[in-house]
Design an enzyme around this catalytic site. Structure first.
Site, PDB file in Angstrom:
ATOM      1  N   GLY A   1      -0.033   7.519  65.297  1.00 58.88           N
ATOM      2  CA  GLY A   1      -0.227   8.952  65.074  1.00 58.88           C
ATOM      3  C   GLY A   1       0.636   9.767  66.030  1.00 58.88           C
ATOM      4  O   GLY A   1       1.447   9.231  66.784  1.00 58.88           O
TER       5      GLY A   1
ATOM      6  N   ASP B   1       0.316   5.226  69.676  1.00 57.84           N
ATOM      7  CA  ASP B   1      -0.061   4.521  68.449  1.00 57.84           C
ATOM      8  C   ASP B   1       0.726   5.146  67.295  1.00 57.84           C
ATOM      9  O   ASP B   1       1.706   5.853  67.526  1.00 57.84           O
ATOM     10  CB  ASP B   1      -1.588   4.552  68.239  1.00 57.84           C
ATOM     11  CG  ASP B   1      -2.110   5.954  67.986  1.00 57.84           C
ATOM     12  OD1 ASP B   1      -1.290   6.892  67.846  1.00 57.84           O
ATOM     13  OD2 ASP B   1      -3.347   6.114  67.922  1.00 57.84           O
TER      14      ASP B   1
ATOM     15  N   ARG C   1      15.308   7.150  58.230  1.00 52.08           N
ATOM     16  CA  ARG C   1      14.461   7.082  59.428  1.00 52.08           C
ATOM     17  C   ARG C   1      14.053   5.668  59.818  1.00 52.08           C
ATOM     18  O   ARG C   1      14.182   5.286  60.988  1.00 52.08           O
ATOM     19  CB  ARG C   1      13.200   7.912  59.164  1.00 52.08           C
ATOM     20  CG  ARG C   1      13.021   9.036  60.127  1.00 52.08           C
ATOM     21  CD  ARG C   1      11.634   9.608  59.988  1.00 52.08           C
ATOM     22  NE  ARG C   1      10.907   9.368  61.211  1.00 52.08           N
ATOM     23  CZ  ARG C   1      11.099  10.055  62.317  1.00 52.08           C
ATOM     24  NH1 ARG C   1      11.999  10.993  62.365  1.00 52.08           N
ATOM     25  NH2 ARG C   1      10.413   9.784  63.403  1.00 52.08           N
TER      26      ARG C   1
ATOM     27  N   HIS D   1       2.536  13.779  77.791  1.00 49.04           N
ATOM     28  CA  HIS D   1       2.393  14.954  76.926  1.00 49.04           C
ATOM     29  C   HIS D   1       1.931  16.153  77.769  1.00 49.04           C
ATOM     30  O   HIS D   1       1.011  16.011  78.580  1.00 49.04           O
ATOM     31  CB  HIS D   1       1.370  14.662  75.822  1.00 49.04           C
ATOM     32  CG  HIS D   1       1.166  15.826  74.910  1.00 49.04           C
ATOM     33  ND1 HIS D   1       2.086  16.173  73.946  1.00 49.04           N
ATOM     34  CD2 HIS D   1       0.179  16.755  74.842  1.00 49.04           C
ATOM     35  CE1 HIS D   1       1.664  17.255  73.310  1.00 49.04           C
ATOM     36  NE2 HIS D   1       0.507  17.632  73.834  1.00 49.04           N
TER      37      HIS D   1
ATOM     38  N   ASN E   1       3.438   7.522  76.627  1.00 50.66           N
ATOM     39  CA  ASN E   1       4.083   8.828  76.464  1.00 50.66           C
ATOM     40  C   ASN E   1       3.441   9.808  77.434  1.00 50.66           C
ATOM     41  O   ASN E   1       2.251   9.690  77.741  1.00 50.66           O
ATOM     42  CB  ASN E   1       3.857   9.314  75.022  1.00 50.66           C
ATOM     43  CG  ASN E   1       4.472  10.682  74.759  1.00 50.66           C
ATOM     44  OD1 ASN E   1       5.633  10.934  75.103  1.00 50.66           O
ATOM     45  ND2 ASN E   1       3.710  11.581  74.152  1.00 50.66           N
TER      46      ASN E   1
ATOM     47  N   ASP F   1       0.545  11.851  69.219  1.00 50.68           N
ATOM     48  CA  ASP F   1      -0.237  12.169  70.432  1.00 50.68           C
ATOM     49  C   ASP F   1      -1.708  11.796  70.278  1.00 50.68           C
ATOM     50  O   ASP F   1      -2.597  12.464  70.825  1.00 50.68           O
ATOM     51  CB  ASP F   1      -0.094  13.663  70.798  1.00 50.68           C
ATOM     52  CG  ASP F   1       1.361  14.052  71.049  1.00 50.68           C
ATOM     53  OD1 ASP F   1       2.126  13.211  71.549  1.00 50.68           O
ATOM     54  OD2 ASP F   1       1.737  15.202  70.734  1.00 50.68           O
TER      55      ASP F   1
ATOM     56  N   ARG G   1      11.440  12.800  69.559  1.00 47.07           N
ATOM     57  CA  ARG G   1      11.264  12.332  68.178  1.00 47.07           C
ATOM     58  C   ARG G   1      10.054  11.425  68.100  1.00 47.07           C
ATOM     59  O   ARG G   1       9.733  10.719  69.066  1.00 47.07           O
ATOM     60  CB  ARG G   1      12.496  11.569  67.700  1.00 47.07           C
ATOM     61  CG  ARG G   1      13.626  12.490  67.391  1.00 47.07           C
ATOM     62  CD  ARG G   1      14.865  11.731  66.991  1.00 47.07           C
ATOM     63  NE  ARG G   1      15.994  12.631  67.099  1.00 47.07           N
ATOM     64  CZ  ARG G   1      16.366  13.479  66.148  1.00 47.07           C
ATOM     65  NH1 ARG G   1      15.730  13.516  65.003  1.00 47.07           N
ATOM     66  NH2 ARG G   1      17.388  14.283  66.339  1.00 47.07           N
ATOM     67  N   ILE G   2       9.438  11.452  66.932  1.00 47.97           N
ATOM     68  CA  ILE G   2       8.286  10.575  66.719  1.00 47.97           C
ATOM     69  C   ILE G   2       8.814   9.181  66.395  1.00 47.97           C
ATOM     70  O   ILE G   2       9.659   9.026  65.500  1.00 47.97           O
ATOM     71  CB  ILE G   2       7.429  11.123  65.564  1.00 47.97           C
ATOM     72  CG1 ILE G   2       6.829  12.471  65.981  1.00 47.97           C
ATOM     73  CG2 ILE G   2       6.336  10.137  65.169  1.00 47.97           C
ATOM     74  CD1 ILE G   2       6.367  13.317  64.835  1.00 47.97           C
TER      75      ILE G   2
HETATM   76  C1  GRF Z   1       7.840  17.015  79.342  1.00 43.89           C
HETATM   77  O1  GRF Z   1       7.136  18.189  79.642  1.00 43.89           O
HETATM   78  C2  GRF Z   1       7.010  16.098  78.505  1.00 43.89           C
HETATM   79  O2  GRF Z   1       5.646  16.266  78.652  1.00 43.89           O
HETATM   80  C3  GRF Z   1       7.392  16.504  77.098  1.00 43.89           C
HETATM   81  O3  GRF Z   1       8.738  16.842  77.175  1.00 43.89           O
HETATM   82  C4  GRF Z   1       9.066  17.298  78.475  1.00 43.89           C
HETATM   83  C5  GRF Z   1      10.284  16.536  78.923  1.00 43.89           C
HETATM   84  O4  GRF Z   1      10.827  16.998  80.117  1.00 43.89           O
HETATM   85  N1  GRF Z   1       7.094  15.420  76.190  1.00 43.89           N
HETATM   86  P1  GRF Z   1      11.955  16.176  80.892  1.00 43.89           P
HETATM   87  O5  GRF Z   1      13.073  15.851  79.909  1.00 43.89           O
HETATM   88  O6  GRF Z   1      11.324  14.940  81.469  1.00 43.89           O
HETATM   89  O7  GRF Z   1      12.442  17.134  81.932  1.00 43.89           O
END
Ligand code: GRF
Length: 218
Positions: free
Chosen positions: A144, A142, A66, A110, A108, A146, A92-93
């Site tokens: 962590g 960061d 990784r 979310h 990011n 999310d 992936r993280i």
């Molecule tokens: C989105 O809903 C985002 O919030 C999440 O993964 C999804 C990706 O969708 N992290 P896309 O590939 O941009 O259509």
């Protein structure tokens, strides 16, 4: 001068399309310097190529562990020298080595109102919890999962008939407005990233932009 960004994707790339669409419409003062994926089959890569964007793939299985993959991913990002790195459906993280290389420069999107429902199944968690409002969050990444400082959020209603899929679709429509708006805000200097992100909200109209009302009737 447009803000140079790298966009990292794993799948459909609908957020990538929303960013590029906003750029082409003159609503987002950015330039996508590269689209980078961990999956060669990510449909978003084909879209990127169709728009003439430069692409790269950094597959985890091509590396012994990784941290080595993480380093190669960071090298691919650094090669296009972006001001901001956007994780747009990157599933992936990213590891601590990656995060430390670009401090306060990774964001990011979310599909939940953090800090509620972190992890991979935000919409399903929202349905299971019975919340009436969910939404999306753009946050600084960061070390962590999310957990980084929140930059902007948009709320959407959870309807009685929703399942995780229909809620996620509604949340994604909000993502497609919020993410380009945040990138534009960073480009204009109205949004600062880092430890304590600031959003210069001069009026109620700006506040609406960061919590966009849904205009498609849902
Ligand atoms: C989105 O809903 C985002 O919030 C999440 O993964 C999804 C990706 O969708 N992290 P896309 O590939 O941009 O259509």
């Amino acid at each position: 001068m447009p803000l140079d960004i790298a966009v990292l994707i794993s799948g459909t790339g609908s957020n990538l399309m929303a960013i590029q669409g906003a750029i082409e419409a003159g609503a987002c003062d950015a330039r996508i310097a590269a689209v980078i994926s961990d999956r060669p089959a990510a449909p978003g890569l084909a879209y990127a190529e169709s728009r003439g964007l430069s692409t790269a793939v950094v597959r985890p299985r091509a590396f012994p562990d990784r941290p080595t993959w993480d380093g190669a991913l960071a090298d691919a990002v650094a090669a296009c020298d972006p001001a901001v790195i956007v994780l747009a459906g990157f599933m992936r993280i990213v590891g601590p080595g990656f995060v430390r290389r670009f401090p306060g420069r990774i964001i990011n999107v979310h599909p939940a109102l953090l800090p509620a429902f972190p992890g991979t199944d935000g919409p399903a968690q929202a349905i299971a919890a019975g919340v009436r409002i969910s939404g999306c969050t753009v946050h600084v990444v960061d070390e962590g999962v999310d957990t980084g400082p929140i930059v902007a959020q948009a709320a959407v209603p959870v309807l009685q008939a929703d399942d995780a899929e229909s809620l996620h679709a509604r949340i994604q429509r909000a993502e497609h407005r919020l993410l380009p708006a945040v990138i534009h805000g960073v480009a204009r200097g109205d949004i600062g990233l880092g430890e304590r992100p600031h959003v210069r909200t001069a009026s109620e109209d700006d506040a609406c932009l960061l919590s966009p009302p849904l205009s498609d009737g849902t």
